[in-house]
Design a protein around this motif. Structure first.
Motif, PDB file in Angstrom:
ATOM      1  N   THR A 126      39.918  37.646  79.447  1.00  0.00           N
ATOM      2  CA  THR A 126      39.900  38.844  78.608  1.00  0.00           C
ATOM      3  C   THR A 126      40.479  38.531  77.235  1.00  0.00           C
ATOM      4  O   THR A 126      41.576  37.984  77.121  1.00  0.00           O
ATOM      5  CB  THR A 126      40.727  39.980  79.254  1.00  0.00           C
ATOM      6  N   GLN A 127      39.744  38.876  76.208  1.00  0.00           N
ATOM      7  CA  GLN A 127      40.180  38.628  74.841  1.00  0.00           C
ATOM      8  C   GLN A 127      41.096  39.766  74.376  1.00  0.00           C
ATOM      9  O   GLN A 127      40.664  40.908  74.260  1.00  0.00           O
ATOM     10  CB  GLN A 127      38.977  38.499  73.909  1.00  0.00           C
ATOM     11  N   LEU A 128      42.349  39.437  74.124  1.00  0.00           N
ATOM     12  CA  LEU A 128      43.326  40.426  73.686  1.00  0.00           C
ATOM     13  C   LEU A 128      44.148  39.865  72.534  1.00  0.00           C
ATOM     14  O   LEU A 128      44.352  38.647  72.452  1.00  0.00           O
ATOM     15  CB  LEU A 128      44.267  40.799  74.845  1.00  0.00           C
ATOM     16  N   PRO A 129      44.661  40.722  71.662  1.00  0.00           N
ATOM     17  CA  PRO A 129      45.557  40.240  70.600  1.00  0.00           C
ATOM     18  C   PRO A 129      46.837  39.667  71.195  1.00  0.00           C
ATOM     19  O   PRO A 129      47.154  39.893  72.370  1.00  0.00           O
ATOM     20  CB  PRO A 129      45.846  41.511  69.777  1.00  0.00           C
ATOM     21  N   ALA A 130      47.579  38.949  70.390  1.00  0.00           N
ATOM     22  CA  ALA A 130      48.885  38.455  70.825  1.00  0.00           C
ATOM     23  C   ALA A 130      49.783  39.638  71.164  1.00  0.00           C
ATOM     24  O   ALA A 130      49.632  40.728  70.618  1.00  0.00           O
ATOM     25  CB  ALA A 130      49.514  37.617  69.720  1.00  0.00           C
TER      26      ALA A 130
END
Length: 315
Positions: A126-130
């Protein structure tokens, strides 16, 4: 400010000392909360965010511009014999570093569990911000929404998880909450002892108050008699006041709660527990400044009741 320092004019003014900002779980910035307090014509306010104190000289000056005294405040998540209580602390003494570190423990533990949830989601692709960007409320276009935020939550993470999952933020938050519940430590581990929190606030030179003490009676996790017994114990340990009216309480029972406070020699507090979510408004449960003065006097805490005057645009 001792009781004798509260003159007739000041004592007729009101305060709201239980307000939250985006730094913890509120929906408005500290500056927006201060503006609301100014428009409510409060004399004293406190942004009593969870686990840490939202206070600095710039915020103090902004409040003074509205004719409002900004009192440092904090709300500490505690437990006493498996019953949850929130301890509010007021006054410049609560800025004590040891107290701040102690009060942050419940949030640190929660943040660690949410960090593990985020790590698991990222490991699954899953692509998530830091994490620090999620806390700050990073946006694709524009400045971060809440750059000083220190508290992770399912709702916050859900805003960023919704798009990758193809669901709405509420559904995404539910996914996060389920994973969090599977990872979190026991409630006893996640809360600090109530008695110790009261003692640390007093020892730091602050005013300890129990917030909405009867809130768990509705769910059956506590009882009226259980709360009264605990308040009696807390009073003996140095508790100065107790909220007798807030958004968590039935107005019909306020006289009963006020009489209980009187019997236990606790100063009755009223507050909005404002979060900016529409459930209550700043100043909705006004408290006479005189009650704050009485609690301060009992704790030997000095709170000057003088401001530099209202800003021209606050009328």
């Amino acid at each position: 400010m001792t009781r004798s320092a509260c003159d007739d004019t000041a004592c007729q003014a009101t305060c709201d000392l239980h307000l939250h900002s985006t730094n913890s779980d509120g929906l408005m910035s500290p500056e927006e909360v201060i503006e609301r307090a100014g428009r409510a014509s409060l004399r004293v306010m406190s942004i009593s965010d969870h686990s840490r104190t939202t206070y600095d000289s710039e915020l103090e000056a902004m409040a003074a511009g509205y004719g409002v005294i900004l009192l440092p405040g904090i709300e500490i998540s505690t437990m006493h014999h498996d019953r949850k209580y929130h301890v509010l602390g007021y006054g410049h003494g609560i800025l004590d570093a040891e107290l701040q570190e102690f009060a942050f423990r419940p949030t640190a533990i929660k943040n660690e569990a949410y960090g593990r949830v985020l790590a698991g989601l990222r490991a699954a692709g899953t692509q998530l911000p830091a994490t620090e960007d999620i806390l700050a409320g990073v946006q694709e276009d524009g400045p971060p929404l809440h750059p000083r935020k220190w508290m992770l939550s399912a709702t916050l993470i859900g805003r960023y998880l919704a798009r990758p999952l193809g669901v709405d933020p509420v559904q995404a938050a539910a996914v996060v909450k389920d994973r969090y519940n599977a990872l979190k430590n026991s409630e006893r581990d996640r809360y600090v002892p109530t008695g110790r929190a009261i003692a640390m606030v007093r020892n730091a030179g602050g005013i300890p108050v129990i917030a909405h003490p009867f809130w768990e009676c509705h769910s059956g996790r506590n009882t009226w008699d259980g709360v009264v017994d605990d308040l009696r114990t807390f009073s003996a340990e140095g508790l100065a006041g107790v909220e007798v009216s807030s958004r968590h309480d039935s107005p019909a029972d306020e006289d009963r709660r006020r009489e209980t406070a009187h019997q236990l020699r606790l100063v009755p507090f009223r507050s909005s527990d404002f979060h900016g979510n529409g459930k209550t408004e700043v100043g909705q449960f006004p408290m006479p400044v005189e009650h704050l003065a009485e609690a301060a006097g009992r704790c030997g805490v000095d709170i000057p009741l003088h401001t530099s005057g209202k800003a021209e645009d606050s009328a």
